[in-house]
Design a protein around this motif. Sequence first.
Motif, short mmCIF file in Angstrom:
data_model
loop_
_atom_site.label_atom_id
_atom_site.label_comp_id
_atom_site.label_asym_id
_atom_site.label_seq_id
_atom_site.Cartn_x
_atom_site.Cartn_y
_atom_site.Cartn_z
N LEU A 39 -7.07 -10.83 -3.78
CA LEU A 39 -7.52 -10.33 -2.49
C LEU A 39 -6.47 -9.34 -2.02
N PHE A 40 -6.86 -8.06 -1.90
CA PHE A 40 -5.88 -7.04 -1.57
C PHE A 40 -6.55 -5.83 -0.95
N PHE A 41 -5.76 -4.99 -0.30
CA PHE A 41 -6.26 -3.74 0.24
C PHE A 41 -6.22 -2.69 -0.87
N ASP A 42 -7.28 -1.90 -0.96
CA ASP A 42 -7.43 -0.96 -2.07
C ASP A 42 -7.98 0.37 -1.55
N ASP A 43 -7.44 1.45 -2.08
CA ASP A 43 -7.95 2.77 -1.71
C ASP A 43 -8.84 3.36 -2.81
N ARG A 44 -9.08 2.61 -3.87
CA ARG A 44 -9.90 3.09 -4.97
C ARG A 44 -11.37 2.73 -4.77
N THR A 45 -12.23 3.49 -5.41
CA THR A 45 -13.64 3.16 -5.51
C THR A 45 -13.96 3.12 -6.99
N LEU A 46 -14.46 1.97 -7.44
CA LEU A 46 -14.79 1.80 -8.85
C LEU A 46 -16.29 1.92 -9.06
N ASP A 47 -16.67 2.37 -10.23
CA ASP A 47 -18.08 2.50 -10.57
C ASP A 47 -18.75 1.12 -10.46
N GLY A 48 -19.81 1.06 -9.69
CA GLY A 48 -20.55 -0.20 -9.55
C GLY A 48 -20.07 -1.10 -8.44
N ASP A 49 -19.08 -0.65 -7.64
CA ASP A 49 -18.60 -1.47 -6.52
C ASP A 49 -19.74 -1.83 -5.58
N LEU A 50 -19.70 -3.05 -5.08
CA LEU A 50 -20.61 -3.50 -4.03
C LEU A 50 -19.80 -3.48 -2.74
N ILE A 51 -20.37 -2.91 -1.68
CA ILE A 51 -19.61 -2.71 -0.45
C ILE A 51 -20.41 -3.20 0.75
N ASP A 52 -19.75 -3.95 1.61
CA ASP A 52 -20.31 -4.36 2.89
C ASP A 52 -19.34 -3.94 3.99
N ASP A 53 -19.87 -3.64 5.15
CA ASP A 53 -19.04 -3.39 6.32
C ASP A 53 -19.15 -4.61 7.23
N VAL A 54 -18.03 -5.26 7.48
CA VAL A 54 -18.02 -6.46 8.30
C VAL A 54 -17.07 -6.21 9.47
N GLU A 55 -17.64 -6.04 10.64
CA GLU A 55 -16.86 -5.83 11.86
C GLU A 55 -15.81 -4.73 11.70
N GLY A 56 -16.21 -3.64 11.04
CA GLY A 56 -15.33 -2.50 10.87
C GLY A 56 -14.41 -2.56 9.66
N VAL A 57 -14.50 -3.63 8.88
CA VAL A 57 -13.70 -3.77 7.66
C VAL A 57 -14.62 -3.60 6.46
N ARG A 58 -14.23 -2.70 5.56
CA ARG A 58 -15.00 -2.53 4.32
C ARG A 58 -14.59 -3.62 3.34
N LEU A 59 -15.55 -4.45 2.94
CA LEU A 59 -15.33 -5.50 1.95
C LEU A 59 -15.93 -5.02 0.64
N VAL A 60 -15.12 -5.03 -0.42
CA VAL A 60 -15.53 -4.47 -1.71
C VAL A 60 -15.39 -5.53 -2.81
N VAL A 61 -16.41 -5.60 -3.67
CA VAL A 61 -16.40 -6.48 -4.83
C VAL A 61 -16.81 -5.64 -6.03
N ASP A 62 -16.04 -5.71 -7.12
CA ASP A 62 -16.41 -4.96 -8.31
C ASP A 62 -17.57 -5.67 -9.02
N LYS A 63 -18.31 -4.91 -9.84
CA LYS A 63 -19.53 -5.43 -10.45
C LYS A 63 -19.26 -6.59 -11.42
N MET A 64 -18.09 -6.65 -12.02
CA MET A 64 -17.78 -7.75 -12.95
C MET A 64 -17.46 -9.05 -12.20
N SER A 65 -16.90 -8.94 -11.00
CA SER A 65 -16.53 -10.12 -10.21
C SER A 65 -17.71 -10.68 -9.41
N ALA A 66 -18.68 -9.83 -9.10
CA ALA A 66 -19.78 -10.21 -8.21
C ALA A 66 -20.48 -11.52 -8.61
N PRO A 67 -20.82 -11.74 -9.88
CA PRO A 67 -21.50 -12.99 -10.21
C PRO A 67 -20.67 -14.25 -9.91
N TYR A 68 -19.37 -14.13 -9.98
CA TYR A 68 -18.50 -15.27 -9.71
C TYR A 68 -18.32 -15.52 -8.21
#
Length: 118
Positions: free
Chosen positions: A54-83
């Motif tokens: 769990l960390f702050f990241d300035d990168r965007t990876l191919d296939g990232d899933l992104i949600d905006d939660v109360e002004g915070v961008r939450l990002v999950v990469d496509k390989m981690s999403a199923p877990y």
Amino acid sequence: MTAPEKTAEKSTGVELTSAAAGKAAGLLAQEGRDDLALRIAVQPGGCAGLRYQLFFDDRTLDGDLIDDVEGVRLVVDKMSAPYLTGAKIDFSDTIESQGFTIDNPNAGGSCACGDSFS
């Protein structure tokens, strides 16, 4: 005829509580950065086999899933999403504990130190 409105086309499947979003927003404000997202990932490691990152990241990876939660961008990469589908990230600030916690219904078990899961 207008096109139907798109709703949450790409969802991380992860819940970020108000307490966690507030803490993340506060940390970002302290850093003076608005280009960072809160990324949660699952990596091999630990004695149970998998470890959260769990960390702050300035990168965007191919296939990232992104949600905006109360002004915070939450990002999950496509390989981690199923877990992480259905996982909940919270923040606790009590005498007993302080920090971000992850409650993941997909974790079959964890190691004794709580650092990794399977």
